[in-house]
Design an enzyme around this catalytic site. Structure first.
Site, mmCIF file in Angstrom:
data_model
loop_
_atom_site.group_PDB
_atom_site.id
_atom_site.type_symbol
_atom_site.label_atom_id
_atom_site.label_comp_id
_atom_site.label_asym_id
_atom_site.label_seq_id
_atom_site.Cartn_x
_atom_site.Cartn_y
_atom_site.Cartn_z
ATOM 1 N N ASP A 114 -10.813 -0.739 14.419
ATOM 2 C CA ASP A 114 -11.605 -0.636 13.106
ATOM 3 C C ASP A 114 -12.923 -0.017 13.269
ATOM 4 O OD1 ASP A 114 -9.570 -2.319 11.845
ATOM 5 O OD2 ASP A 114 -10.477 -4.011 12.601
ATOM 6 N N LYS B 46 0.510 -3.311 15.235
ATOM 7 C CA LYS B 46 0.577 -2.952 16.760
ATOM 8 C C LYS B 46 -0.771 -2.070 16.876
ATOM 9 C CE LYS B 46 4.082 -5.338 17.872
ATOM 10 N NZ LYS B 46 3.903 -6.186 19.175
ATOM 11 N N ASN C 183 -6.407 4.408 8.369
ATOM 12 C CA ASN C 183 -6.067 3.019 8.230
ATOM 13 C C ASN C 183 -6.932 2.462 7.004
ATOM 14 O OD1 ASN C 183 -4.852 0.444 9.046
ATOM 15 N ND2 ASN C 183 -6.664 0.068 9.811
ATOM 16 N N HIS D 165 -8.646 -1.118 5.839
ATOM 17 C CA HIS D 165 -8.998 -2.260 6.128
ATOM 18 C C HIS D 165 -9.421 -3.356 5.107
ATOM 19 C CE1 HIS D 165 -10.600 -5.207 9.373
ATOM 20 N NE2 HIS D 165 -11.644 -5.562 8.590
ATOM 21 N N ASN E 17 0.825 -1.003 -0.108
ATOM 22 C CA ASN E 17 0.070 -0.093 -0.182
ATOM 23 C C ASN E 17 0.893 1.248 -0.235
ATOM 24 O OD1 ASN E 17 -2.916 -0.388 0.180
ATOM 25 N ND2 ASN E 17 -2.205 -1.893 1.595
ATOM 26 N N GLU F 57 -7.247 -2.033 -2.842
ATOM 27 C CA GLU F 57 -6.632 -1.247 -1.703
ATOM 28 C C GLU F 57 -5.652 -0.317 -2.449
ATOM 29 O OE1 GLU F 57 -4.887 -3.011 1.741
ATOM 30 O OE2 GLU F 57 -6.347 -4.716 1.462
HETATM 31 C C1 GRF Z 1 -3.370 -4.730 3.989
HETATM 32 O O1 GRF Z 1 -4.340 -5.920 3.747
HETATM 33 C C2 GRF Z 1 -4.080 -3.865 4.658
HETATM 34 O O2 GRF Z 1 -5.651 -3.933 4.476
HETATM 35 C C3 GRF Z 1 -3.882 -4.246 6.113
HETATM 36 O O3 GRF Z 1 -2.802 -4.629 6.146
HETATM 37 C C4 GRF Z 1 -2.361 -5.094 4.924
HETATM 38 C C5 GRF Z 1 -1.017 -4.412 4.356
HETATM 39 O O4 GRF Z 1 -0.234 -5.087 3.348
HETATM 40 N N1 GRF Z 1 -4.396 -3.287 7.064
HETATM 41 P P1 GRF Z 1 0.832 -3.978 2.644
HETATM 42 O O5 GRF Z 1 1.962 -4.184 3.622
HETATM 43 O O6 GRF Z 1 0.404 -2.493 2.341
HETATM 44 O O7 GRF Z 1 1.014 -4.966 1.402
#
Ligand code: GRF
Length: 201
Positions: A151, A92, A108, A110, A14, A180
């Site tokens: 969440d 964490k 964040n 999810h 991400n 994402e």
């Molecule tokens: C993602 O699936 C996100 O939804 C969750 O943690 C994962 C992170 O993946 N919160 P990356 O490290 O960004 O590849």
């Protein structure tokens, strides 16, 4: 100007998508100022270094107590003049003092459609297993504000996907991760442009 501090624990895909969007000029008036991980071998730190960004390993294990860890984290974010904390796979729980210091300034992502399939224990493959077990035909991803409950903060943006008949947790995880990578940069774009307000309830 959004001065982003990224917190992550894993591979950082991400974060990579956000960096791409920033360098393509998709997210105006924003920059990542520091990347922090509780895990010294996290891919996200490597990635940050490859972008020439400050990449800091910061774990409570380096400190005598949690309070000192929290002070160090807050000092780091303050030093880099961070005004938006972006959690990108941070595993964490954030201390309430950090949430309070950055009230409505922590986001964040999810991997499901909150408020369903969130809360304690709902992370990684657990989320996708629960979605499939429930018989839901749609899932997706949610960008939300972070508050003291897992969440639970205000939902900022969501994107849905339709499950195929033979979806497995692994195939669903892959599909959701792909969206994402569009959704998180899009949410940051809308925040940077003022289309998403972080302060209205
Ligand atoms: C993602 O699936 C996100 O939804 C969750 O943690 C994962 C992170 O993946 N919160 P990356 O490290 O960004 O590849």
């Amino acid at each position: 100007m959004l001065r982003i501090g990224v917190l992550g624990s894993g591979r950082g895909s991400n974060f990579a998508a956000i960096m791409r969007a920033l360098s393509d000029g998709v997210i105006p008036n924003a920059q990542v100022c520091v990347v922090v991980s509780n895990n010294s071998s996290a891919g996200i730190l490597e990635l940050a270094r490859s972008h020439g960004l400050p990449a800091v390993h910061l774990s409570h294990k380096q400190f005598a107590d949690e309070d000192q860890f929290v002070q160090a984290l807050l000092a780091l974010l303050t030093t880099h003049r961070v005004n938006l904390v972006v959690l990108a796979g941070y595993m964490k729980r954030l201390h309430p003092a950090v949430i309070d210091a950055f009230r409505n300034r922590i986001v964040n992502i999810h991997p499901a459609l909150l408020p369903k399939f969130g809360g304690p224990g709902m992370y990684g493959h657990h989320v996708h297993e629960a979605v499939i077990a429930s018989g839901e035909r749609i899932s997706g991803a949610t960008v939300h504000l972070v508050d003291e409950e897992y969440d639970h903060g205000k939902i900022l943006l969501q994107q849905t996907i339709t499950l195929s008949g033979e979806e497995t947790p692994a195939s669903l995880a892959e599909k959701v991760l792909r969206i994402e990578h569009q959704l998180y940069p899009e949410a940051l774009r809308q925040i940077a442009e003022g289309h998403i307000s972080l302060d209205t309830p």
